[in-house]
Write a protein that holds these residues in place. Structure first.
Motif, short mmCIF file in Angstrom:
data_model
loop_
_atom_site.label_atom_id
_atom_site.label_comp_id
_atom_site.label_asym_id
_atom_site.label_seq_id
_atom_site.Cartn_x
_atom_site.Cartn_y
_atom_site.Cartn_z
N ASN A 71 0.88 -1.18 0.00
CA ASN A 71 0.00 0.00 0.00
C ASN A 71 0.91 1.22 0.00
N CYS A 72 0.36 2.38 -0.28
CA CYS A 72 1.08 3.64 -0.05
C CYS A 72 0.04 4.72 0.23
N SER A 73 0.51 5.85 0.67
CA SER A 73 -0.41 6.97 0.93
C SER A 73 -0.92 7.55 -0.39
N SER A 102 -8.20 -6.10 -2.06
CA SER A 102 -9.58 -6.16 -1.53
C SER A 102 -9.62 -5.98 -0.02
N GLU A 103 -8.54 -6.40 0.68
CA GLU A 103 -8.54 -6.20 2.14
C GLU A 103 -8.48 -4.71 2.47
N ARG A 104 -7.79 -3.95 1.66
CA ARG A 104 -7.73 -2.49 1.89
C ARG A 104 -9.05 -1.84 1.48
N ARG A 105 -9.63 -2.31 0.39
CA ARG A 105 -10.93 -1.75 0.00
C ARG A 105 -11.96 -2.03 1.09
N ALA A 106 -11.94 -3.26 1.64
CA ALA A 106 -12.98 -3.64 2.59
C ALA A 106 -12.75 -3.06 3.98
N TYR A 107 -11.51 -3.15 4.50
CA TYR A 107 -11.29 -2.76 5.90
C TYR A 107 -10.91 -1.29 6.05
N PHE A 108 -10.42 -0.68 4.98
CA PHE A 108 -9.95 0.71 5.09
C PHE A 108 -10.72 1.64 4.15
N ASN A 109 -11.80 1.10 3.59
CA ASN A 109 -12.72 1.90 2.77
C ASN A 109 -12.04 2.73 1.70
N GLU A 110 -11.09 2.16 1.02
CA GLU A 110 -10.37 2.96 0.02
C GLU A 110 -11.28 3.26 -1.17
N SER A 111 -11.31 4.51 -1.56
CA SER A 111 -12.21 4.93 -2.64
C SER A 111 -11.47 4.88 -3.98
N ASN A 112 -12.25 4.92 -5.05
CA ASN A 112 -11.64 4.93 -6.39
C ASN A 112 -10.71 6.12 -6.56
N GLU A 113 -11.12 7.26 -6.02
CA GLU A 113 -10.30 8.46 -6.15
C GLU A 113 -8.96 8.29 -5.43
N GLN A 114 -8.99 7.72 -4.23
CA GLN A 114 -7.74 7.48 -3.50
C GLN A 114 -6.86 6.50 -4.28
N VAL A 175 -12.72 -11.94 -4.73
CA VAL A 175 -12.61 -11.84 -3.27
C VAL A 175 -12.98 -13.17 -2.61
N TRP A 176 -13.91 -13.90 -3.21
CA TRP A 176 -14.34 -15.19 -2.65
C TRP A 176 -13.24 -16.24 -2.73
N ALA A 177 -12.19 -15.96 -3.47
CA ALA A 177 -11.11 -16.95 -3.59
C ALA A 177 -9.91 -16.60 -2.72
N ILE A 178 -9.91 -15.42 -2.11
CA ILE A 178 -8.72 -14.98 -1.36
C ILE A 178 -8.69 -15.62 0.02
N GLY A 179 -7.66 -16.42 0.25
CA GLY A 179 -7.47 -17.03 1.56
C GLY A 179 -8.51 -18.07 1.93
#
Ligand code: PGA
Length: 257
Positions: A71-73, A102-114, A175-179
């Motif tokens: 990830n990065c800022s 997907s873990e960042r999208r789901a747990y950290f609510n990352e938006s398309n703009e970010q 996402v259903w296949a991750i882990g």
């Protein structure tokens, strides 16, 4: 026609391994790949931020390896306590940055703009973004998965100029296949990868699409990698759990055709 330069295997270590264990695993992987001298492959190792500098030094003699960040800022620099910039990752020898896992999208609510900002900052440092997309199980069950993946790409990655886009890697990770131990079937993977390549062709042209690396991720392991990597539009893998075991990871690298 397949483009051999498209091939890449990336190991996403997620939030695992203390420094000593990270360096041991890296040493094992370097040692095992050294025995495969003739194999011309690209391998990304993606540990926690805090190990990037040490692993980049450790792997520097073997040009097949590039170390990366998970990830990065989305900001360049400044008063953002706890954030890590793309330029910092570059300064310690990082070469890749995973964007929009997907873990960042789901747990950290990352938006398309970010995600678009992160991708641009990664590219401005001349690093390679590994941009993740993929649908939830509910999307797959409601047969909405093409539309979801299309939106994820269209609403962020496809805002890039062609010159920027051609330096990106896409990772399709249902996402259903991750882990979960559930892997996309070869038909499901090929169908989505071909769809993504077609989206790229429609947006940036057939030549760019032909050169774009599209990785598969989601319970990819040493047993299924060969079949997945032999598919015409699958150019390698983004590997989670199986990247934490040197023998499994090397077998996955060797599964690249
Ligand atoms: P997995 O993870 O291989 O453990 O399913 C893949 C990923 O999250 O990138």
């Amino acid at each position: 026609m397949r483009n051999l330069d498209r091939k890449l295997v990336a190991g996403n270590w997620k939030m695992n391994l203390l420094r000593q264990d990270a360096q041991w695993l890296m040493a094992e992987i370097i040692g095992m790949l050294a025995d495969e001298e003739s194999r011309d492959v690209r391998v990304a190792i993606i540990p926690s931020f805090v190990h990037i500098g040490a692993l980049a030094q450790q792997a520097s003699a073997d040009k097949r390896f590039g170390i990366g960040a998970q990830n990065c800022s989305d900001k360049i620099s400044g008063a953002y306590t706890g954030e890590v910039s793309a330029s910092m990752i570059n300064s310690v020898g990082g070469k890749y940055i995973i964007i929009g896992h997907s873990e960042r999208r789901a747990y950290f609510n990352e938006s398309n703009e970010q995600l678009l900002n992160k991708t641009k900052l990664t590219l401005s440092e001349k690093l390679t973004p590994i941009f993740c997309c993929g649908e939830l199980l509910a999307d797959r069950n409601s047969e909405n998965y093409f539309e979801i993946v299309k939106q994820q790409l269209t609403n962020s990655l496809f805002e890039l100029s062609v010159d920027d886009f051609k330096n990106t890697v896409i990772a399709y990770e249902p996402v259903w296949a991750i882990g979960t131990g559930l892997t996309a079937s070869p038909d499901q993977a090929q169908e989505m990868h071909a769809f993504i390549r077609k989206l790229v062709a429609d947006k940036y042209g057939a030549d760019i699409a032909d050169q774009t690396t599209i990785l598969y991720g989601g319970s990819c392991n040493e047993k299924n990698a060969k079949e997945l990597f032999s598919l015409p539009d699958v150019d390698g893998g983004l590997i989670g759990g199986a990247a934490l075991k040197s023998r499994s990871f090397i077998e996955i690298i060797k599964a690249l055709p």
